[in-house]
Design a protein around this motif. Structure first.
Motif, PDB file in Angstrom:
ATOM      1  N   ARG A   1      55.656  35.473  18.998  1.00  0.00           N
ATOM      2  CA  ARG A   1      56.869  35.718  19.797  1.00  0.00           C
ATOM      3  C   ARG A   1      57.635  36.923  19.259  1.00  0.00           C
ATOM      4  NH1 ARG A   1      57.476  30.076  19.203  1.00  0.00           N
ATOM      5  NH2 ARG A   1      57.226  28.889  21.139  1.00  0.00           N
ATOM      6  N   SER A   2      57.754  37.001  17.935  1.00  0.00           N
ATOM      7  CA  SER A   2      58.500  38.103  17.315  1.00  0.00           C
ATOM      8  C   SER A   2      57.871  39.447  17.635  1.00  0.00           C
ATOM      9  CB  SER A   2      58.561  37.901  15.796  1.00  0.00           C
ATOM     10  OG  SER A   2      59.247  36.723  15.464  1.00  0.00           O
ATOM     11  N   PHE A   3      56.555  39.537  17.488  1.00  0.00           N
ATOM     12  CA  PHE A   3      55.861  40.796  17.776  1.00  0.00           C
ATOM     13  C   PHE A   3      56.027  41.179  19.238  1.00  0.00           C
ATOM     14  CE2 PHE A   3      52.070  43.054  19.262  1.00  0.00           C
ATOM     15  CZ  PHE A   3      52.072  44.153  18.421  1.00  0.00           C
TER      16      PHE A   3
ATOM     17  N   ASP B   1      58.276  44.476  23.904  1.00  0.00           N
ATOM     18  CA  ASP B   1      58.452  44.192  25.342  1.00  0.00           C
ATOM     19  C   ASP B   1      57.163  43.711  25.999  1.00  0.00           C
ATOM     20  OD1 ASP B   1      61.192  44.929  25.371  1.00  0.00           O
ATOM     21  OD2 ASP B   1      60.615  47.041  25.442  1.00  0.00           O
ATOM     22  N   ILE B   2      56.458  42.842  25.292  1.00  0.00           N
ATOM     23  CA  ILE B   2      55.247  42.221  25.840  1.00  0.00           C
ATOM     24  C   ILE B   2      55.606  40.814  26.293  1.00  0.00           C
ATOM     25  CG2 ILE B   2      52.905  41.421  25.355  1.00  0.00           C
ATOM     26  CD1 ILE B   2      52.762  43.592  23.169  1.00  0.00           C
TER      27      ILE B   2
ATOM     28  N   CYS C   1      46.745  41.664  31.107  1.00  0.00           N
ATOM     29  CA  CYS C   1      46.682  41.325  29.689  1.00  0.00           C
ATOM     30  C   CYS C   1      47.029  42.555  28.861  1.00  0.00           C
ATOM     31  CB  CYS C   1      45.297  40.820  29.302  1.00  0.00           C
ATOM     32  SG  CYS C   1      45.175  40.333  27.559  1.00  0.00           S
ATOM     33  N   LYS C   2      47.999  42.404  27.966  1.00  0.00           N
ATOM     34  CA  LYS C   2      48.382  43.494  27.078  1.00  0.00           C
ATOM     35  C   LYS C   2      47.957  43.270  25.636  1.00  0.00           C
ATOM     36  CE  LYS C   2      52.376  45.199  29.696  1.00  0.00           C
ATOM     37  NZ  LYS C   2      53.843  45.501  29.645  1.00  0.00           N
ATOM     38  N   LEU C   3      47.686  41.986  25.292  1.00  0.00           N
ATOM     39  CA  LEU C   3      47.357  41.672  23.905  1.00  0.00           C
ATOM     40  C   LEU C   3      46.363  40.517  23.842  1.00  0.00           C
ATOM     41  CD1 LEU C   3      47.826  41.621  20.767  1.00  0.00           C
ATOM     42  CD2 LEU C   3      49.802  40.143  21.214  1.00  0.00           C
TER      43      LEU C   3
ATOM     44  N   GLU D   1      53.217  35.881  28.794  1.00  0.00           N
ATOM     45  CA  GLU D   1      52.255  35.613  29.864  1.00  0.00           C
ATOM     46  C   GLU D   1      51.146  36.661  29.902  1.00  0.00           C
ATOM     47  OE1 GLU D   1      51.863  33.081  32.090  1.00  0.00           O
ATOM     48  OE2 GLU D   1      53.319  32.046  30.814  1.00  0.00           O
ATOM     49  N   GLU D   2      51.352  37.773  29.200  1.00  0.00           N
ATOM     50  CA  GLU D   2      50.350  38.839  29.155  1.00  0.00           C
ATOM     51  C   GLU D   2      49.518  38.791  27.877  1.00  0.00           C
ATOM     52  OE1 GLU D   2      52.456  42.457  31.507  1.00  0.00           O
ATOM     53  OE2 GLU D   2      53.443  41.876  29.636  1.00  0.00           O
ATOM     54  N   VAL D   3      49.564  37.648  27.178  1.00  0.00           N
ATOM     55  CA  VAL D   3      48.833  37.471  25.920  1.00  0.00           C
ATOM     56  C   VAL D   3      47.705  36.467  26.111  1.00  0.00           C
ATOM     57  CG1 VAL D   3      48.983  36.733  23.513  1.00  0.00           C
ATOM     58  CG2 VAL D   3      50.899  37.977  24.555  1.00  0.00           C
ATOM     59  N   ALA D   4      46.532  36.804  25.597  1.00  0.00           N
ATOM     60  CA  ALA D   4      45.406  35.870  25.534  1.00  0.00           C
ATOM     61  C   ALA D   4      45.194  35.510  24.070  1.00  0.00           C
ATOM     62  CB  ALA D   4      44.143  36.495  26.110  1.00  0.00           C
TER      63      ALA D   4
END
Length: 274
Positions: free
Chosen positions: A200-202, A207-208, A4-6, A211-214
């Protein structure tokens, strides 16, 4: 998700009960995310300037990303740049006012760091108290569509909401969409706008992988954001359509600090290395 990155959250009904402060449990979770290199952000129907005031009230100067006006505005705090997306044309705003006439709906818009109302009622009187915004009552319906705007909001009786949602569904527009954001609030915006679009824009700019977003939410304007994220979570108090859009529903409601509870029990041990 493998990583998870974000983590990104709606405000009212998700991370805080409306008009209440962020709990100490929630603050501890946010601090832990930031200390471990996981970005944290807010996605709200509120304008960016109001989100900034809200998080200052929580004791934070800023978060990594702020999505406002249901995705019509994006503040990228990593680059200190702000972006504005699709606006409702003034003629479309006028159409929505005609559309909502059968329901005695009270419209309002945001403009120039203020909220403009046509009628004075309990909501308009309370708005400045809870939001910190300047409020203006015009008594002129045409004031709602003098120029293009990110959105228009309609306050209605909560009991009428199912009827209103069905009415909007049966009167679609090729230009704009209407959706519930609170039990007694309907909002209209350009149909291309969504919290998911801004997210999506952010992510693309940094380069996130989605799939690494919760993502966390509780009602219809959160649905797209939850659907496109690697992990979409709806609060137990959320609307049925948002629960259907989510991967997971929390064990507790927002009123029970459900976001912090979920993060403590199910997220931290999996995505944060001790």
């Amino acid at each position: 998700m493998k990583t998870c990155k974000l983590v990104i959250c709606d405000i009212d009904g998700t991370i805080v009960v409306k008009h209440k402060k962020l709990t100490s449990r929630a603050k501890k979770v946010i601090n832990l995310l930031q200390q471990n290199g996981i970005y944290f952000g807010i996605a709200s129907g509120r304008p960016i300037f109001q989100i900034k005031e809200t998080i200052k009230g929580w004791g934070y100067d800023d978060f990594d990303v702020l999505i406002g006006l249901n995705g019509s505005s994006l503040k990228d705090s990593l680059t200190q740049k702000q972006y504005e997306y699709f606006r409702m044309k003034k003629e479309w705003i006028k159409e929505t006012i005609e559309l909502m006439k059968p329901f005695d709906a009270h419209p309002s818009i945001y403009t120039n760091n203020a909220q403009i109302f046509v009628f004075e009622d309990d909501f308009s009187r309370q708005a400045s108290t809870f939001s910190g915004l300047k409020t203006i009552v015009t008594h002129d319906m045409a004031s709602m569509y003098l120029k293009d705007n990110a959105k228009i909001m309609f306050r209605i009786e909560e009991s009428k909401m199912p009827q209103v949602e069905e009415w909007i569904k049966n009167h679609p527009s090729e230009h704009y969409i209407g959706f519930k954001t609170q039990p007694n609030l309907i909002e209209f915006c350009d149909k291309r706008v969504s919290k998911g679009y801004a997210l999506r824009s952010f992510c693309s700019m940094h380069d996130i992988d989605l799939e690494e977003v919760a993502a966390f939410g509780d009602t219809s304007n959160d649905n797209d954001m939850l659907k496109i994220s690697g992990l979409g979570v709806c609060l137990l108090n959320g609307s049925d359509d948002t629960k259907a859009a989510a991967d997971i529903i929390t064990d507790k409601t927002c009123d029970e600090d459900g976001w912090a509870d979920y993060m403590e029990k199910h997220f931290i041990s999996k995505y944060i290395k001790n």
